[in-house]
Design a protein around this motif. Sequence first.
Motif, PDB file in Angstrom:
ATOM      1  N   ARG A  60      43.244  31.675  28.701  1.00 17.86           N
ATOM      2  CA  ARG A  60      44.498  32.432  28.736  1.00 17.86           C
ATOM      3  C   ARG A  60      45.316  32.129  29.983  1.00 17.86           C
ATOM      4  NH1 ARG A  60      45.803  36.517  31.555  1.00 17.86           N
ATOM      5  NH2 ARG A  60      43.645  36.978  32.103  1.00 17.86           N
ATOM      6  N   ARG A  61      44.677  32.114  31.156  1.00 22.25           N
ATOM      7  CA  ARG A  61      45.420  31.850  32.389  1.00 22.25           C
ATOM      8  C   ARG A  61      45.988  30.437  32.433  1.00 22.25           C
ATOM      9  NH1 ARG A  61      41.314  34.216  36.746  1.00 22.25           N
ATOM     10  NH2 ARG A  61      39.964  33.168  35.274  1.00 22.25           N
ATOM     11  N   SER A  62      45.263  29.483  31.884  1.00 22.52           N
ATOM     12  CA  SER A  62      45.776  28.110  31.843  1.00 22.52           C
ATOM     13  C   SER A  62      46.956  28.001  30.889  1.00 22.52           C
ATOM     14  CB  SER A  62      44.675  27.130  31.440  1.00 22.52           C
ATOM     15  OG  SER A  62      43.689  27.089  32.448  1.00 22.52           O
ATOM     16  N   PHE A  66      50.435  26.512  32.279  1.00 26.32           N
ATOM     17  CA  PHE A  66      51.119  25.377  31.655  1.00 26.32           C
ATOM     18  C   PHE A  66      52.396  25.806  30.945  1.00 26.32           C
ATOM     19  CE2 PHE A  66      46.968  23.288  32.069  1.00 26.32           C
ATOM     20  CZ  PHE A  66      47.361  22.060  32.560  1.00 26.32           C
ATOM     21  N   GLY A  67      52.333  26.918  30.228  1.00 22.26           N
ATOM     22  CA  GLY A  67      53.499  27.382  29.484  1.00 22.26           C
ATOM     23  C   GLY A  67      54.709  27.614  30.372  1.00 22.26           C
ATOM     24  N   ARG A  68      54.491  28.171  31.566  1.00 23.15           N
ATOM     25  CA  ARG A  68      55.600  28.420  32.496  1.00 23.15           C
ATOM     26  C   ARG A  68      56.139  27.123  33.100  1.00 23.15           C
ATOM     27  NH1 ARG A  68      52.122  32.586  34.536  1.00 23.15           N
ATOM     28  NH2 ARG A  68      51.743  31.276  36.337  1.00 23.15           N
ATOM     29  N   ARG A  92      42.407  39.158  24.906  1.00 19.17           N
ATOM     30  CA  ARG A  92      43.590  40.002  24.793  1.00 19.17           C
ATOM     31  C   ARG A  92      44.342  39.699  23.501  1.00 19.17           C
ATOM     32  NH1 ARG A  92      46.248  39.823  30.827  1.00 19.17           N
ATOM     33  NH2 ARG A  92      44.378  40.429  31.960  1.00 19.17           N
ATOM     34  N   SER A  93      45.100  40.652  23.036  1.00 18.26           N
ATOM     35  CA  SER A  93      45.836  40.456  21.783  1.00 18.26           C
ATOM     36  C   SER A  93      47.252  39.926  22.008  1.00 18.26           C
ATOM     37  CB  SER A  93      45.892  41.776  21.006  1.00 18.26           C
ATOM     38  OG  SER A  93      46.543  42.752  21.780  1.00 18.26           O
ATOM     39  N   GLU A  94      47.631  39.686  23.261  1.00 16.56           N
ATOM     40  CA  GLU A  94      48.994  39.234  23.534  1.00 16.56           C
ATOM     41  C   GLU A  94      49.215  37.795  23.074  1.00 16.56           C
ATOM     42  OE1 GLU A  94      48.700  38.102  28.205  1.00 16.56           O
ATOM     43  OE2 GLU A  94      48.396  40.192  27.651  1.00 16.56           O
ATOM     44  N   GLN A  95      50.465  37.473  22.833  1.00 17.71           N
ATOM     45  CA  GLN A  95      50.857  36.148  22.365  1.00 17.71           C
ATOM     46  C   GLN A  95      50.692  35.105  23.469  1.00 17.71           C
ATOM     47  OE1 GLN A  95      50.786  36.610  19.005  1.00 17.71           O
ATOM     48  NE2 GLN A  95      52.368  35.062  19.023  1.00 17.71           N
ATOM     49  N   ALA A 101      50.983  27.551  19.855  1.00 12.38           N
ATOM     50  CA  ALA A 101      49.648  28.012  20.243  1.00 12.38           C
ATOM     51  C   ALA A 101      49.126  29.109  19.322  1.00 12.38           C
ATOM     52  CB  ALA A 101      49.675  28.512  21.681  1.00 12.38           C
ATOM     53  N   THR A 102      47.797  29.110  19.163  1.00 18.03           N
ATOM     54  CA  THR A 102      47.082  30.101  18.379  1.00 18.03           C
ATOM     55  C   THR A 102      46.012  30.713  19.268  1.00 18.03           C
ATOM     56  OG1 THR A 102      47.378  28.752  16.400  1.00 18.03           O
ATOM     57  CG2 THR A 102      45.647  30.423  16.321  1.00 18.03           C
ATOM     58  N   VAL A 103      45.868  32.027  19.210  1.00 21.42           N
ATOM     59  CA  VAL A 103      44.825  32.698  19.982  1.00 21.42           C
ATOM     60  C   VAL A 103      43.486  32.557  19.264  1.00 21.42           C
ATOM     61  CG1 VAL A 103      43.966  34.926  20.829  1.00 21.42           C
ATOM     62  CG2 VAL A 103      46.382  34.345  21.067  1.00 21.42           C
ATOM     63  N   VAL A 104      42.469  32.190  20.034  1.00 17.28           N
ATOM     64  CA  VAL A 104      41.097  32.123  19.543  1.00 17.28           C
ATOM     65  C   VAL A 104      40.357  33.286  20.190  1.00 17.28           C
ATOM     66  CG1 VAL A 104      38.965  30.781  19.544  1.00 17.28           C
ATOM     67  CG2 VAL A 104      41.172  29.614  19.331  1.00 17.28           C
ATOM     68  N   SER A 105      39.866  34.204  19.380  1.00 17.00           N
ATOM     69  CA  SER A 105      39.135  35.343  19.932  1.00 17.00           C
ATOM     70  C   SER A 105      37.795  35.452  19.221  1.00 17.00           C
ATOM     71  CB  SER A 105      39.946  36.634  19.773  1.00 17.00           C
ATOM     72  OG  SER A 105      40.254  36.844  18.416  1.00 17.00           O
TER      73      SER A 105
END
Length: 194
Positions: A60-62, A66-68, A92-95, A101-105
């Motif tokens: 998530r932090r990466s 990178f996104g910013r 986390r459930s945030e985008q 990108a897709t969240v992997v949980s």
Amino acid sequence: MGQVVISTNATLDGVVEDPDGKEGFALGGWFAENGGADLDAWFEVATAEALHAEALLLGRRSDEWFGRRWTTRSTELANRLNSLPKYVVSSRSEQPVWTNATVVSGNVVDEVSKLKQTVAGEILVYASAQLARGLLKHGLVDELRLVVFPVVLGAGRRLFDQTSARTPLRLVKSETIGENLAFLTYRPEVTRDH
């Protein structure tokens, strides 16, 4: 079948923290300060690697880091990274911040094992030290690529801080990028089934 490739920049003593100096780490900024004239050659290698990849796998932090920084860039490398499918490991459930990108949980080991079955080609793991350690521990890493910058910081978060398992690796390639950057490629000695 996909191959998980950890690809990261590190100092000679293994520090991966704050390469651009914008995170507040007192010793940050080591990437540009110690890459110097070799950064043009680094960008060529990084671009070739990205063009060969099929997806990115990030913590998530990466994703935020990178996104910013990369969504507003328009170099060949940036265009490729921005267009690649990204899988962001997060509880986390945030985008995600970065594009496409897709969240992997859930259970990361199971989810990455499934991802390796669905992505044909290289799945690059950038700048996600905690994720990289977990993947290596569970035998999900097929290759480790390190670009070593010629500086010792003596402090900072390291790629392999607090590993919980010994993992023998085999050096399969070593070369120099420019004049001062070492590019080392390793593969795990033993592949574990998961």
